[in-house]
Design a protein around this motif. Structure first.
Motif, mmCIF file in Angstrom:
data_model
loop_
_atom_site.group_PDB
_atom_site.id
_atom_site.type_symbol
_atom_site.label_atom_id
_atom_site.label_comp_id
_atom_site.label_asym_id
_atom_site.label_seq_id
_atom_site.Cartn_x
_atom_site.Cartn_y
_atom_site.Cartn_z
ATOM 1 N N LYS A 59 0.827 -1.202 0.000
ATOM 2 C CA LYS A 59 0.000 0.000 0.000
ATOM 3 C C LYS A 59 0.871 1.266 0.000
ATOM 4 O O LYS A 59 0.702 2.152 -0.821
ATOM 5 C CB LYS A 59 -0.935 0.020 1.220
ATOM 6 C CG LYS A 59 -1.833 -1.196 1.334
ATOM 7 C CD LYS A 59 -2.755 -1.129 2.536
ATOM 8 C CE LYS A 59 -2.070 -1.118 3.890
ATOM 9 N NZ LYS A 59 -1.369 -2.377 4.226
ATOM 10 N N SER A 60 1.803 1.331 0.975
ATOM 11 C CA SER A 60 2.627 2.539 1.085
ATOM 12 C C SER A 60 3.506 2.709 -0.144
ATOM 13 O O SER A 60 3.679 3.836 -0.638
ATOM 14 C CB SER A 60 3.520 2.473 2.329
ATOM 15 O OG SER A 60 2.717 2.434 3.475
ATOM 16 N N THR A 61 4.044 1.609 -0.637
ATOM 17 C CA THR A 61 4.889 1.695 -1.829
ATOM 18 C C THR A 61 4.098 2.274 -2.991
ATOM 19 O O THR A 61 4.550 3.206 -3.676
ATOM 20 C CB THR A 61 5.430 0.281 -2.193
ATOM 21 O OG1 THR A 61 6.145 -0.229 -1.065
ATOM 22 C CG2 THR A 61 6.325 0.326 -3.401
ATOM 23 N N PRO A 86 1.926 11.066 4.158
ATOM 24 C CA PRO A 86 2.598 9.761 4.174
ATOM 25 C C PRO A 86 2.355 9.012 5.480
ATOM 26 O O PRO A 86 1.816 9.572 6.445
ATOM 27 C CB PRO A 86 4.087 10.127 4.041
ATOM 28 C CG PRO A 86 4.134 11.571 3.733
ATOM 29 C CD PRO A 86 2.864 12.174 4.227
ATOM 30 N N GLU A 87 2.783 7.772 5.505
ATOM 31 C CA GLU A 87 2.602 6.911 6.680
ATOM 32 C C GLU A 87 3.208 7.568 7.930
ATOM 33 O O GLU A 87 2.637 7.545 9.000
ATOM 34 C CB GLU A 87 3.277 5.563 6.399
ATOM 35 C CG GLU A 87 2.875 4.479 7.345
ATOM 36 C CD GLU A 87 3.311 3.103 6.837
ATOM 37 O OE1 GLU A 87 4.191 3.021 5.940
ATOM 38 O OE2 GLU A 87 2.780 2.102 7.344
ATOM 39 N N HIS A 88 4.397 8.146 7.761
ATOM 40 C CA HIS A 88 5.024 8.881 8.864
ATOM 41 C C HIS A 88 4.979 10.356 8.498
ATOM 42 O O HIS A 88 5.799 10.828 7.704
ATOM 43 C CB HIS A 88 6.473 8.411 9.060
ATOM 44 C CG HIS A 88 6.567 6.923 9.238
ATOM 45 N ND1 HIS A 88 6.119 6.296 10.379
ATOM 46 C CD2 HIS A 88 7.013 5.947 8.418
ATOM 47 C CE1 HIS A 88 6.292 4.991 10.248
ATOM 48 N NE2 HIS A 88 6.830 4.749 9.067
ATOM 49 N N LEU A 136 -3.986 9.656 1.652
ATOM 50 C CA LEU A 136 -3.672 9.531 3.085
ATOM 51 C C LEU A 136 -3.256 8.089 3.375
ATOM 52 O O LEU A 136 -4.039 7.152 3.153
ATOM 53 C CB LEU A 136 -4.910 9.878 3.918
ATOM 54 C CG LEU A 136 -5.628 11.205 3.596
ATOM 55 C CD1 LEU A 136 -6.969 11.285 4.327
ATOM 56 C CD2 LEU A 136 -4.759 12.394 3.974
ATOM 57 N N ASP A 137 -2.040 7.920 3.864
ATOM 58 C CA ASP A 137 -1.548 6.571 4.134
ATOM 59 C C ASP A 137 -1.790 6.203 5.595
ATOM 60 O O ASP A 137 -1.180 6.777 6.500
ATOM 61 C CB ASP A 137 -0.052 6.489 3.791
ATOM 62 C CG ASP A 137 0.434 5.038 3.747
ATOM 63 O OD1 ASP A 137 -0.366 4.130 4.041
ATOM 64 O OD2 ASP A 137 1.619 4.834 3.419
ATOM 65 N N GLU A 138 -2.691 5.292 5.817
ATOM 66 C CA GLU A 138 -3.077 4.822 7.157
ATOM 67 C C GLU A 138 -3.300 5.983 8.138
ATOM 68 O O GLU A 138 -2.639 6.070 9.174
ATOM 69 C CB GLU A 138 -2.016 3.865 7.716
ATOM 70 C CG GLU A 138 -1.759 2.685 6.783
ATOM 71 C CD GLU A 138 -1.984 1.331 7.409
ATOM 72 O OE1 GLU A 138 -2.659 1.249 8.443
ATOM 73 O OE2 GLU A 138 -1.503 0.347 6.839
HETATM 74 MG MG MG Z 1 2.165 1.018 4.825
#
Ligand code: MG
Ligand code: ADP
Length: 348
Positions: free
Chosen positions: A40-42, A80-82, A156-158
């Motif tokens: 997903k993030s990739t 991003p995730e972070h 929006l990542d997670e």
């Molecule tokens: Mg991820």
């Protein structure tokens, strides 16, 4: 509109994203669902221009993200995730910095900051250092920076990971609200979250797109896995005779028990299981044969998810063709009742 074609990302020898093709239409909320490590993030990093691809194409409203990154990126706001927050700055300082980096200046910058601060409801903390804010407020600041520049697409990542239940509800409500003005794509490994918020669900498994459909269609796909279990005093011959007169029964398995009763498992593609149970009850009663147990289990979206990801687990290198988004692949095989949440944390 986002068009992704044959997108592949290889880290070393590991293919994190495999020949991914799909299209995102404007004005809808899309949910990227998949267990940890699904890619997903990739995928999100590549489609927002933060990461290169090994091969494939990403076009944002006609602009190729690799060839015209500036034009393409202007159309996307990304969390991003972070979240890339500066802990010692206040939200206002941080938003001013991000806004300037996005090319906003003067009154327009201040106007947009005011707007995103209101939209994400961070007025009360806008002057406090980010490191002193709760994770929920930090996430809101992260969403606020994604909204600056008024991009038509928000990724929006997670966004709800690590939040407490109240914060999760608030962020979900915010995502829904954003869906009125933007195309929203967000990832999650929580099925119910995606199910409740999204117009379309994409299920990723081991870098493959294994389903792309509406929550309703994905559930409908599983209707034939609806199960009814019953126990009767009828003999196998009598039971078969009765069952073949009941509308909506697609398959039956009869197992005589040691106590002389007959256990029957039925599958059905009938949407209204209650009505089917009634028909079964009266069919057996009509022949003067008692039903001693009767229970039904409706297949859920969770079953769809497990079916699809388990199928893919069994075929790790299978060259699936995930191009056609209009309808997801139909799941086969036995239904699993394992809880999806129990499977978390199995990063590959
Ligand atoms: Mg991820
Ligand atoms: P998700 O966001 O769905 O949890 P990711 O896109 O983060 O999945 O990861 C997909 C796969 O690629 C995982 O197996 C992960 O370990 C691997 N991966 C992600 N980033 C890197 C990296 N920078 N280097 C090597 N492998 C990576």
């Amino acid at each position: 509109m986002i068009e992704i074609e044959h997108l592949t990302k290889v880290y070393g020898t590991h293919e994190a994203v495999s020949d991914l093709s799909f299209r995102v239409e404007s004005g809808q909320i899309y949910g990227f669902l998949g267990p940890n490590g699904a890619g997903k993030s990739t995928t999100m990093n590549i489609m927002t221009g933060c990461l290169s691809a090994t091969s494939g194409q990403v076009c944002i409203d006609g602009y190729d993200i690799f060839e015209e990154p500036q034009k393409a990126k202007k159309l996307i706001g990304y969390l991003p995730e972070h979240p890339p927050l500066y802990p010692n700055e206040t939200p206002l300082e941080y938003l001013r910095f991000v806004g300037e980096a996005k090319g906003l200046r003067g009154e327009e910058l201040e106007r947009q900051i005011g707007e995103v601060v209101a939209q994400t409801k961070i007025e009360s903390v806008q002057g406090r250092r980010i490191c002193t804010l709760s994770k929920g407020f930090q996430q809101r600041v992260g969403i606020a920076q994604a909204l600056l520049g008024n991009p038509s697409i928000i990724v929006l990542d997670e966004p709800t990971v690590g939040l407490d239940p109240i914060q999760i509800i608030e962020i979900r409500a915010l995502i829904k609200e954003l869906g009125h003005r933007h195309t929203v794509i967000f990832s999650s490994h929580i099925l119910s979250e995606v199910q409740n918020i999204c117009d379309q669900i994409l299920i990723l498994s081991k870098g493959h797109l294994v389903a792309f459909d509406t929550p309703e269609n994905l559930e409908r796909q599983m209707l034939r896995s609806n199960e009814i279990s019953l126990v009767t005093e009828a003999s196998p011959d009598e039971a078969l005779h009765i069952l073949c007169q009941v509308e909506g029964v697609t398959d039956s398995q009869l197992s005589p028990r040691e106590d002389g009763l007959l256990q029957i498992h039925l599958s059905s593609d009938c949407d209204d299981l209650t009505a089917l149970c009634r028909r079964l009850f009266f069919a057996f009663a009509g022949q003067n044969r008692a039903l001693l147990e009767l229970s039904s289990k409706k297949a859920s979206l969770e079953d769809v998810f497990l079916e699809l990801t388990e199928q893919n687990d069994a075929l790790p290198q299978a060259p699936e063709d995930p191009k056609a988004p209009e309808s997801s692949k139909s799941p086969q095989g036995p239904e699993s009742s394992q809880n999806f949440e129990e499977r978390q944390g199995s990063d590959q």
